[in-house]
Design a protein around this motif. Structure first.
Motif, PDB file in Angstrom:
ATOM      1  N   ARG A   1       6.348  28.760 -60.098  1.00 54.70           N
ATOM      2  CA  ARG A   1       7.770  28.929 -60.389  1.00 54.70           C
ATOM      3  C   ARG A   1       8.517  27.628 -60.171  1.00 54.70           C
ATOM      4  NH1 ARG A   1      12.118  32.551 -57.151  1.00 54.70           N
ATOM      5  NH2 ARG A   1      13.885  31.884 -58.343  1.00 54.70           N
ATOM      6  N   TYR A   2       8.208  26.935 -59.073  1.00 47.76           N
ATOM      7  CA  TYR A   2       8.875  25.664 -58.775  1.00 47.76           C
ATOM      8  C   TYR A   2       8.579  24.638 -59.867  1.00 47.76           C
ATOM      9  CZ  TYR A   2      10.510  21.644 -56.184  1.00 47.76           C
ATOM     10  OH  TYR A   2      11.183  20.508 -55.804  1.00 47.76           O
TER      11      TYR A   2
ATOM     12  N   GLU B   1      10.605  25.578 -63.007  1.00 47.64           N
ATOM     13  CA  GLU B   1      12.031  25.313 -62.876  1.00 47.64           C
ATOM     14  C   GLU B   1      12.342  23.831 -62.996  1.00 47.64           C
ATOM     15  OE1 GLU B   1      13.223  29.016 -59.976  1.00 47.64           O
ATOM     16  OE2 GLU B   1      13.127  27.021 -59.142  1.00 47.64           O
TER      17      GLU B   1
ATOM     18  N   LEU C   1      11.576  21.078 -49.976  1.00 47.25           N
ATOM     19  CA  LEU C   1      11.930  22.486 -50.130  1.00 47.25           C
ATOM     20  C   LEU C   1      13.221  22.802 -49.385  1.00 47.25           C
ATOM     21  CD1 LEU C   1       8.394  24.121 -49.783  1.00 47.25           C
ATOM     22  CD2 LEU C   1       9.702  23.717 -51.868  1.00 47.25           C
TER      23      LEU C   1
ATOM     24  N   LYS D   1      15.436  26.083 -49.616  1.00 46.77           N
ATOM     25  CA  LYS D   1      14.576  27.150 -50.117  1.00 46.77           C
ATOM     26  C   LYS D   1      14.135  28.029 -48.949  1.00 46.77           C
ATOM     27  CE  LYS D   1      14.305  25.280 -54.260  1.00 46.77           C
ATOM     28  NZ  LYS D   1      15.001  25.849 -55.381  1.00 46.77           N
ATOM     29  N   THR D   2      13.788  29.259 -49.257  1.00 45.03           N
ATOM     30  CA  THR D   2      13.276  30.182 -48.255  1.00 45.03           C
ATOM     31  C   THR D   2      11.852  30.560 -48.622  1.00 45.03           C
ATOM     32  OG1 THR D   2      15.465  31.079 -47.833  1.00 45.03           O
ATOM     33  CG2 THR D   2      13.600  32.425 -47.136  1.00 45.03           C
TER      34      THR D   2
ATOM     35  N   ALA E   1      11.765  23.921 -45.762  1.00 44.24           N
ATOM     36  CA  ALA E   1      12.067  25.323 -46.060  1.00 44.24           C
ATOM     37  C   ALA E   1      12.468  26.096 -44.817  1.00 44.24           C
ATOM     38  CB  ALA E   1      10.849  25.992 -46.691  1.00 44.24           C
TER      39      ALA E   1
ATOM     40  N   SER F   1      17.679  35.464 -50.395  1.00 39.99           N
ATOM     41  CA  SER F   1      16.739  35.272 -51.481  1.00 39.99           C
ATOM     42  C   SER F   1      15.422  34.776 -50.905  1.00 39.99           C
ATOM     43  CB  SER F   1      17.273  34.262 -52.503  1.00 39.99           C
ATOM     44  OG  SER F   1      17.320  32.975 -51.931  1.00 39.99           O
TER      45      SER F   1
ATOM     46  N   ASP G   1      12.310  32.173 -52.237  1.00 40.52           N
ATOM     47  CA  ASP G   1      11.879  31.232 -53.280  1.00 40.52           C
ATOM     48  C   ASP G   1      10.360  31.106 -53.375  1.00 40.52           C
ATOM     49  OD1 ASP G   1      14.589  30.100 -54.057  1.00 40.52           O
ATOM     50  OD2 ASP G   1      14.587  29.783 -51.902  1.00 40.52           O
TER      51      ASP G   1
END
Length: 121
Positions: A3-4, A7, A34, A37-38, A61, A114, A116
């Motif tokens: 996904r990263y 994106e 990161l 980001k979570t 993160a 959220s 990530d």
């Protein structure tokens, strides 16, 4: 990671690399920051899960760390991670029990609003 990569529009370039070392270096350079980001890391009470949580923390993160039964190990990891000044949320949940999965997902998601990255070990 996929996904990263998507994106950040590196996916096509990443998969067109022919040299293995070049591909690894490129992947590492893409995920080194990161911040904001979570990440959720299950199985963080030891071994690969512990190491994965440490790496995500180093990359910036915020973390939800999980173990099924090793609460003392998770507490030790949380203490080590607290030095990184990241937001850390620890969850001890036996995911073999019915309903525990959804409770865990809800708790992880509500931690920062959220998720990530989710790593299930």
């Amino acid at each position: 990671m996929l996904r990263y990569l998507c994106e950040n529009t590196f996916l096509e370039e990443f998969f067109n690399l022919t040299d293995h070392r070049q591909a690894v270096d490129r992947a590492q350079s893409m995920i080194c920051d990161l911040s904001g980001k979570t990440a959720v890391v299950t199985g963080a009470g030891g071994g690969i899960g512990w190491a994965t949580a440490l790496e995500f923390s180093r990359a910036g993160a915020d973390l939800v760390i999980h173990t099924g039964s090793r609460s003392h190990r998770l507490a030790a990891l949380a203490e080590q991670l607290s030095e990184s000044k990241r937001n850390i949320h620890s969850v001890v949940a036996d995911l073999r029990h019915p309903g525990a999965h959804q409770t865990f997902v809800d708790e992880a998601w509500s931690f920062q609003g959220s998720v990530d990255v989710w790593v299930n070990l």
